[in-house]
Design an enzyme around this catalytic site. Sequence first.
Site, PDB file in Angstrom:
ATOM      1  N   ASP A  83       0.847  -1.195   0.000  1.00 13.56           N
ATOM      2  CA  ASP A  83       0.000   0.000   0.000  1.00 13.56           C
ATOM      3  C   ASP A  83       0.890   1.255   0.000  1.00 13.56           C
ATOM      4  O   ASP A  83       1.982   1.237  -0.564  1.00 13.56           O
ATOM      5  CB  ASP A  83      -0.929  -0.034   1.218  1.00 13.56           C
ATOM      6  CG  ASP A  83      -2.292   0.586   0.936  1.00 13.56           C
ATOM      7  OD1 ASP A  83      -2.352   1.810   0.770  1.00 13.56           O
ATOM      8  OD2 ASP A  83      -3.284  -0.158   0.899  1.00 13.56           O
ATOM      9  N   HIS A 109      -3.415   6.157   3.430  1.00 11.07           N
ATOM     10  CA  HIS A 109      -4.247   5.029   3.014  1.00 11.07           C
ATOM     11  C   HIS A 109      -3.773   3.721   3.641  1.00 11.07           C
ATOM     12  O   HIS A 109      -4.563   2.953   4.208  1.00 11.07           O
ATOM     13  CB  HIS A 109      -4.228   4.938   1.482  1.00 11.07           C
ATOM     14  CG  HIS A 109      -5.183   3.957   0.896  1.00 11.07           C
ATOM     15  ND1 HIS A 109      -4.864   2.620   0.747  1.00 11.07           N
ATOM     16  CD2 HIS A 109      -6.428   4.100   0.392  1.00 11.07           C
ATOM     17  CE1 HIS A 109      -5.889   1.990   0.174  1.00 11.07           C
ATOM     18  NE2 HIS A 109      -6.852   2.864  -0.039  1.00 11.07           N
ATOM     19  N   ASN A 136     -13.031   0.716  -7.265  1.00 12.65           N
ATOM     20  CA  ASN A 136     -14.113   1.697  -7.113  1.00 12.65           C
ATOM     21  C   ASN A 136     -14.579   2.273  -8.443  1.00 12.65           C
ATOM     22  O   ASN A 136     -14.951   3.438  -8.534  1.00 12.65           O
ATOM     23  CB  ASN A 136     -13.635   2.843  -6.197  1.00 12.65           C
ATOM     24  CG  ASN A 136     -13.201   2.341  -4.834  1.00 12.65           C
ATOM     25  OD1 ASN A 136     -13.726   1.357  -4.321  1.00 12.65           O
ATOM     26  ND2 ASN A 136     -12.229   3.019  -4.247  1.00 12.65           N
ATOM     27  N   SER A 176     -11.229  -0.464  -0.744  1.00 16.29           N
ATOM     28  CA  SER A 176      -9.953  -0.553  -0.022  1.00 16.29           C
ATOM     29  C   SER A 176     -10.170  -0.815   1.456  1.00 16.29           C
ATOM     30  O   SER A 176      -9.346  -1.472   2.111  1.00 16.29           O
ATOM     31  CB  SER A 176      -9.165   0.753  -0.169  1.00 16.29           C
ATOM     32  OG  SER A 176      -8.636   0.889  -1.452  1.00 16.29           O
TER      33      SER A 176
END
Length: 301
Positions: A27, A59, A161, A246
Amino acid sequence: MQRVREIIEGNVPDGVDGRGVTVAVLDTGVVLHPDLAGKIICFQDFVGSRKEMYDNNGHGTHVCGILCGSGRLSRGRYRGMAPGARLVVGKVLDDRGDGSTEDMIAGLDWILRIKGRYGIRILNISVGIGSLDERDKERQLQEKIERIWDSGILVVCAAGNKGPGDGTVSNLGGCARVVTVGCHDGKYFSRNPHRCEAYSGWGDPESPVRKPDVVAPGTDIISCGVGGFGPYGRWRGAYVAKSGTSMATPVVSGAAALALQKFPGMSNRQCRMRLQYTATDLGLPWNRQGWGMVNVRRLLE
Protein backbone atom coordinates in the site's frame (compact mmCIF):
# COMPACT_ATOMS: atom_id res chain seq x y z
CA MET A 1 -15.65 -0.88 13.53
CA GLN A 2 -18.44 -1.60 16.01
CA ARG A 3 -20.88 -1.18 13.11
CA VAL A 4 -18.74 -3.42 10.92
CA ARG A 5 -18.77 -6.16 13.54
CA GLU A 6 -22.54 -5.95 13.80
CA ILE A 7 -22.96 -6.32 10.03
CA ILE A 8 -20.58 -9.28 9.67
CA GLU A 9 -21.36 -10.95 13.04
CA GLY A 10 -17.79 -10.29 14.05
CA ASN A 11 -17.90 -10.38 17.86
CA VAL A 12 -15.60 -13.35 18.41
CA PRO A 13 -14.78 -15.48 21.48
CA ASP A 14 -11.98 -14.36 23.81
CA GLY A 15 -8.58 -15.48 22.59
CA VAL A 16 -9.51 -15.43 18.90
CA ASP A 17 -7.67 -12.34 17.65
CA GLY A 18 -5.42 -13.51 14.80
CA ARG A 19 -2.48 -14.22 17.06
CA GLY A 20 0.30 -16.11 15.28
CA VAL A 21 -0.84 -15.01 11.80
CA THR A 22 1.28 -12.65 9.69
CA VAL A 23 -0.42 -10.47 7.09
CA ALA A 24 1.48 -8.64 4.35
CA VAL A 25 0.12 -5.30 3.11
CA LEU A 26 1.20 -3.61 -0.14
CA ASP A 27 0.00 0.00 0.00
CA THR A 28 1.16 3.58 0.71
CA GLY A 29 3.21 2.52 3.73
CA VAL A 30 2.51 2.75 7.45
CA VAL A 31 3.35 4.99 10.41
CA LEU A 32 4.18 3.94 13.96
CA HIS A 33 0.68 4.65 15.21
CA PRO A 34 0.15 3.70 18.89
CA ASP A 35 -2.62 1.29 17.82
CA LEU A 36 -0.05 -0.57 15.68
CA ALA A 37 2.70 -0.68 18.31
CA GLY A 38 4.58 -3.97 18.28
CA LYS A 39 2.68 -5.30 15.25
CA ILE A 40 4.90 -4.22 12.33
CA ILE A 41 7.73 -6.71 12.01
CA CYS A 42 9.09 -5.67 8.60
CA PHE A 43 8.87 -2.62 6.30
CA GLN A 44 10.21 -2.05 2.79
CA ASP A 45 9.97 1.09 0.65
CA PHE A 46 9.77 0.51 -3.12
CA VAL A 47 8.93 4.15 -3.91
CA GLY A 48 11.50 6.31 -2.11
CA SER A 49 13.95 3.66 -0.85
CA ARG A 50 13.77 5.08 2.67
CA LYS A 51 14.70 2.88 5.61
CA GLU A 52 12.30 4.22 8.25
CA MET A 53 8.58 3.45 8.27
CA TYR A 54 6.42 6.21 6.83
CA ASP A 55 3.14 6.86 5.05
CA ASN A 56 2.84 10.19 3.26
CA ASN A 57 -0.70 9.45 2.10
CA GLY A 58 -2.49 7.75 5.00
CA HIS A 59 -4.25 5.03 3.01
CA GLY A 60 -1.94 2.20 4.09
CA THR A 61 -2.04 3.15 7.77
CA HIS A 62 -5.84 3.23 7.64
CA VAL A 63 -5.92 -0.23 6.03
CA CYS A 64 -3.51 -1.64 8.64
CA GLY A 65 -5.67 -0.24 11.44
CA ILE A 66 -8.79 -1.95 10.06
CA LEU A 67 -6.85 -5.17 9.79
CA CYS A 68 -5.19 -5.37 13.19
CA GLY A 69 -5.20 -2.07 15.10
CA SER A 70 -5.46 -2.52 18.87
CA GLY A 71 -7.80 0.45 19.36
CA ARG A 72 -5.51 1.62 22.16
CA LEU A 73 -6.17 5.36 21.70
CA SER A 74 -9.95 4.81 21.50
CA ARG A 75 -10.13 2.38 24.45
CA GLY A 76 -10.91 -0.41 22.04
CA ARG A 77 -13.70 1.30 20.12
CA TYR A 78 -11.80 1.40 16.83
CA ARG A 79 -9.84 -1.82 17.20
CA GLY A 80 -9.25 -3.78 14.03
CA MET A 81 -10.53 -7.15 12.95
CA ALA A 82 -7.57 -9.23 14.16
CA PRO A 83 -5.64 -7.19 16.76
CA GLY A 84 -3.33 -10.11 17.50
CA ALA A 85 -2.01 -10.42 13.95
CA ARG A 86 1.41 -9.18 12.82
CA LEU A 87 2.17 -6.97 9.81
CA VAL A 88 4.71 -6.96 7.00
CA VAL A 89 4.27 -3.73 5.03
CA GLY A 90 5.59 -2.80 1.59
CA LYS A 91 5.23 0.76 0.31
CA VAL A 92 4.38 0.56 -3.41
CA LEU A 93 2.25 3.74 -3.72
CA ASP A 94 3.31 7.39 -3.43
CA ASP A 95 1.87 10.38 -1.57
CA ARG A 96 -1.05 10.62 -4.04
CA GLY A 97 -1.82 6.92 -3.85
CA ASP A 98 -0.37 6.34 -7.32
CA GLY A 99 2.18 3.70 -8.23
CA SER A 100 3.95 1.98 -11.08
CA THR A 101 3.54 -1.57 -12.28
CA GLU A 102 7.27 -2.06 -11.69
CA ASP A 103 6.98 -1.13 -8.00
CA MET A 104 4.02 -3.44 -7.52
CA ILE A 105 5.88 -6.32 -9.18
CA ALA A 106 8.92 -5.58 -7.00
CA GLY A 107 6.68 -5.70 -3.94
CA LEU A 108 5.20 -9.03 -5.00
CA ASP A 109 8.69 -10.47 -5.60
CA TRP A 110 9.68 -9.27 -2.12
CA ILE A 111 6.71 -11.09 -0.57
CA LEU A 112 7.81 -14.30 -2.27
CA ARG A 113 11.37 -13.90 -0.95
CA ILE A 114 10.47 -13.23 2.68
CA LYS A 115 7.28 -15.25 3.15
CA GLY A 116 9.07 -18.12 4.89
CA ARG A 117 11.12 -15.85 7.16
CA TYR A 118 8.06 -14.12 8.57
CA GLY A 119 5.45 -16.85 8.12
CA ILE A 120 3.21 -14.76 5.84
CA ARG A 121 -0.22 -16.38 5.45
CA ILE A 122 -2.23 -13.51 3.91
CA LEU A 123 -1.46 -10.74 1.40
CA ASN A 124 -3.81 -7.71 1.48
CA ILE A 125 -3.88 -5.57 -1.69
CA SER A 126 -6.28 -2.65 -1.22
CA VAL A 127 -5.18 -1.25 -4.57
CA GLY A 128 -7.43 -0.90 -7.59
CA ILE A 129 -5.56 -1.40 -10.86
CA GLY A 130 -7.52 -0.82 -14.06
CA SER A 131 -6.71 -1.96 -17.57
CA LEU A 132 -3.05 -1.52 -18.45
CA ASP A 133 -1.93 -0.28 -21.85
CA GLU A 134 0.90 -2.80 -21.95
CA ARG A 135 -0.45 -6.34 -22.01
CA ASP A 136 2.90 -7.86 -21.01
CA LYS A 137 2.91 -5.89 -17.74
CA GLU A 138 -0.65 -6.96 -17.04
CA ARG A 139 0.37 -10.57 -17.64
CA GLN A 140 3.44 -10.19 -15.38
CA LEU A 141 1.25 -8.91 -12.54
CA GLN A 142 -1.19 -11.77 -12.89
CA GLU A 143 1.64 -14.32 -13.04
CA LYS A 144 3.19 -12.92 -9.84
CA ILE A 145 -0.16 -13.06 -8.07
CA GLU A 146 -0.59 -16.68 -9.18
CA ARG A 147 2.90 -17.56 -7.91
CA ILE A 148 2.12 -16.04 -4.53
CA TRP A 149 -1.17 -17.95 -4.35
CA ASP A 150 0.56 -21.19 -5.39
CA SER A 151 3.11 -20.64 -2.60
CA GLY A 152 0.28 -21.00 -0.08
CA ILE A 153 -0.53 -17.35 0.68
CA LEU A 154 -4.18 -16.22 0.72
CA VAL A 155 -4.32 -13.17 -1.57
CA VAL A 156 -7.14 -10.71 -0.80
CA CYS A 157 -7.73 -7.91 -3.33
CA ALA A 158 -10.10 -4.97 -3.63
CA ALA A 159 -12.73 -5.09 -6.36
CA GLY A 160 -11.96 -1.42 -7.07
CA ASN A 161 -14.11 1.70 -7.11
CA LYS A 162 -14.93 1.91 -10.85
CA GLY A 163 -18.51 0.60 -10.59
CA PRO A 164 -21.33 0.31 -11.04
CA GLY A 165 -21.46 -1.56 -14.29
CA ASP A 166 -20.65 -5.03 -15.59
CA GLY A 167 -16.94 -5.79 -15.89
CA THR A 168 -15.71 -2.96 -13.64
CA VAL A 169 -13.73 -5.13 -11.19
CA SER A 170 -10.09 -4.04 -10.87
CA ASN A 171 -7.48 -5.79 -13.00
CA LEU A 172 -5.92 -7.49 -9.97
CA GLY A 173 -9.32 -8.27 -8.46
CA GLY A 174 -10.24 -10.09 -11.66
CA CYS A 175 -7.53 -12.71 -11.15
CA ALA A 176 -8.89 -16.20 -10.54
CA ARG A 177 -6.48 -16.99 -7.69
CA VAL A 178 -7.44 -14.19 -5.32
CA VAL A 179 -10.28 -13.46 -2.93
CA THR A 180 -11.88 -10.38 -4.49
CA VAL A 181 -13.74 -8.10 -2.09
CA GLY A 182 -16.58 -5.82 -3.10
CA CYS A 183 -18.32 -3.34 -0.86
CA HIS A 184 -21.73 -3.44 0.84
CA ASP A 185 -22.90 -1.95 4.16
CA GLY A 186 -25.97 -4.06 4.78
CA LYS A 187 -28.89 -2.01 6.09
CA TYR A 188 -26.71 1.06 6.70
CA PHE A 189 -26.42 4.06 4.34
CA SER A 190 -29.21 2.80 2.08
CA ARG A 191 -30.20 6.39 1.20
CA ASN A 192 -26.65 7.71 0.96
CA PRO A 193 -25.68 8.25 -2.71
CA HIS A 194 -22.02 8.14 -1.68
CA ARG A 195 -22.16 4.71 -0.02
CA CYS A 196 -19.43 2.42 -1.32
CA GLU A 197 -21.93 -0.06 -2.76
CA ALA A 198 -22.78 2.61 -5.36
CA TYR A 199 -19.29 2.48 -6.89
CA SER A 200 -17.93 -0.93 -5.90
CA GLY A 201 -16.60 -2.82 -8.94
CA TRP A 202 -18.88 -5.40 -10.54
CA GLY A 203 -17.81 -8.62 -12.19
CA ASP A 204 -18.49 -9.58 -15.78
CA PRO A 205 -21.54 -11.89 -15.87
CA GLU A 206 -20.20 -13.48 -19.08
CA SER A 207 -16.76 -14.26 -17.63
CA PRO A 208 -15.89 -17.83 -16.56
CA VAL A 209 -14.19 -16.26 -13.50
CA ARG A 210 -17.02 -15.20 -11.19
CA LYS A 211 -16.15 -12.06 -9.24
CA PRO A 212 -16.29 -10.62 -6.63
CA ASP A 213 -15.96 -13.48 -4.16
CA VAL A 214 -17.53 -11.72 -1.16
CA VAL A 215 -18.50 -8.25 0.04
CA ALA A 216 -17.84 -6.40 3.30
CA PRO A 217 -18.65 -2.97 4.78
CA GLY A 218 -16.57 -0.06 3.49
CA THR A 219 -18.41 3.27 3.96
CA ASP A 220 -17.08 5.79 6.50
CA ILE A 221 -14.87 3.28 8.27
CA ILE A 222 -12.99 4.94 11.14
CA SER A 223 -9.44 3.70 11.53
CA CYS A 224 -5.88 4.86 12.18
CA GLY A 225 -4.78 8.24 10.83
CA VAL A 226 -1.17 9.22 10.16
CA GLY A 227 -1.36 12.06 12.72
CA GLY A 228 1.61 12.55 15.01
CA PHE A 229 2.59 13.41 18.56
CA GLY A 230 1.60 16.89 19.67
CA PRO A 231 1.96 18.83 22.94
CA TYR A 232 2.11 16.79 26.15
CA GLY A 233 2.83 13.63 24.18
CA ARG A 234 -0.71 13.27 22.84
CA TRP A 235 -1.27 11.75 19.42
CA ARG A 236 -3.15 14.16 17.19
CA GLY A 237 -5.25 12.98 14.25
CA ALA A 238 -5.47 9.51 15.74
CA TYR A 239 -8.43 8.38 13.63
CA VAL A 240 -9.98 9.26 10.30
CA ALA A 241 -12.95 8.00 8.26
CA LYS A 242 -12.37 6.62 4.76
CA SER A 243 -14.60 4.78 2.30
CA GLY A 244 -14.19 2.31 -0.55
CA THR A 245 -13.44 -1.28 -1.42
CA SER A 246 -9.95 -0.55 -0.02
CA MET A 247 -11.56 -0.46 3.43
CA ALA A 248 -13.71 -3.55 2.85
CA THR A 249 -10.67 -5.62 1.84
CA PRO A 250 -8.84 -5.62 5.22
CA VAL A 251 -12.14 -6.53 6.90
CA VAL A 252 -11.98 -9.79 4.96
CA SER A 253 -8.21 -10.20 5.45
CA GLY A 254 -8.73 -9.75 9.19
CA ALA A 255 -11.56 -12.28 9.20
CA ALA A 256 -9.26 -14.73 7.38
CA ALA A 257 -6.56 -14.15 10.01
CA LEU A 258 -9.05 -15.14 12.73
CA ALA A 259 -9.93 -18.30 10.81
CA LEU A 260 -6.27 -19.20 10.23
CA GLN A 261 -5.56 -18.81 13.94
CA LYS A 262 -8.42 -21.12 14.85
CA PHE A 263 -7.70 -23.60 12.02
CA PRO A 264 -3.92 -23.28 11.51
CA GLY A 265 -3.68 -26.29 9.22
CA MET A 266 -6.09 -24.78 6.71
CA SER A 267 -4.69 -24.06 3.23
CA ASN A 268 -5.31 -20.80 1.37
CA ARG A 269 -7.71 -22.62 -0.95
CA GLN A 270 -9.65 -24.05 1.99
CA CYS A 271 -9.76 -20.61 3.63
CA ARG A 272 -11.20 -19.05 0.48
CA MET A 273 -13.86 -21.75 0.28
CA ARG A 274 -14.74 -21.23 3.95
CA LEU A 275 -15.06 -17.45 3.39
CA GLN A 276 -17.31 -18.09 0.41
CA TYR A 277 -19.50 -20.88 1.79
CA THR A 278 -20.18 -19.13 5.12
CA ALA A 279 -21.07 -15.74 3.58
CA THR A 280 -24.59 -14.32 3.94
CA ASP A 281 -26.53 -14.14 0.68
CA LEU A 282 -27.85 -10.59 0.21
CA GLY A 283 -30.14 -11.52 -2.67
CA LEU A 284 -28.15 -9.49 -5.20
CA PRO A 285 -26.86 -10.58 -8.61
CA TRP A 286 -23.68 -12.64 -8.39
CA ASN A 287 -21.52 -10.06 -10.15
CA ARG A 288 -22.34 -7.55 -7.39
CA GLN A 289 -22.10 -9.66 -4.21
CA GLY A 290 -20.37 -12.92 -5.10
CA TRP A 291 -21.26 -15.42 -2.37
CA GLY A 292 -22.51 -12.58 -0.17
CA MET A 293 -21.53 -10.68 2.98
CA VAL A 294 -18.61 -12.18 4.89
CA ASN A 295 -19.89 -13.75 8.13
CA VAL A 296 -17.29 -14.21 10.86
CA ARG A 297 -19.50 -16.18 13.26
CA ARG A 298 -20.12 -18.90 10.68
CA LEU A 299 -16.53 -18.66 9.41
CA LEU A 300 -15.23 -19.72 12.83
CA GLU A 301 -17.75 -22.47 13.50
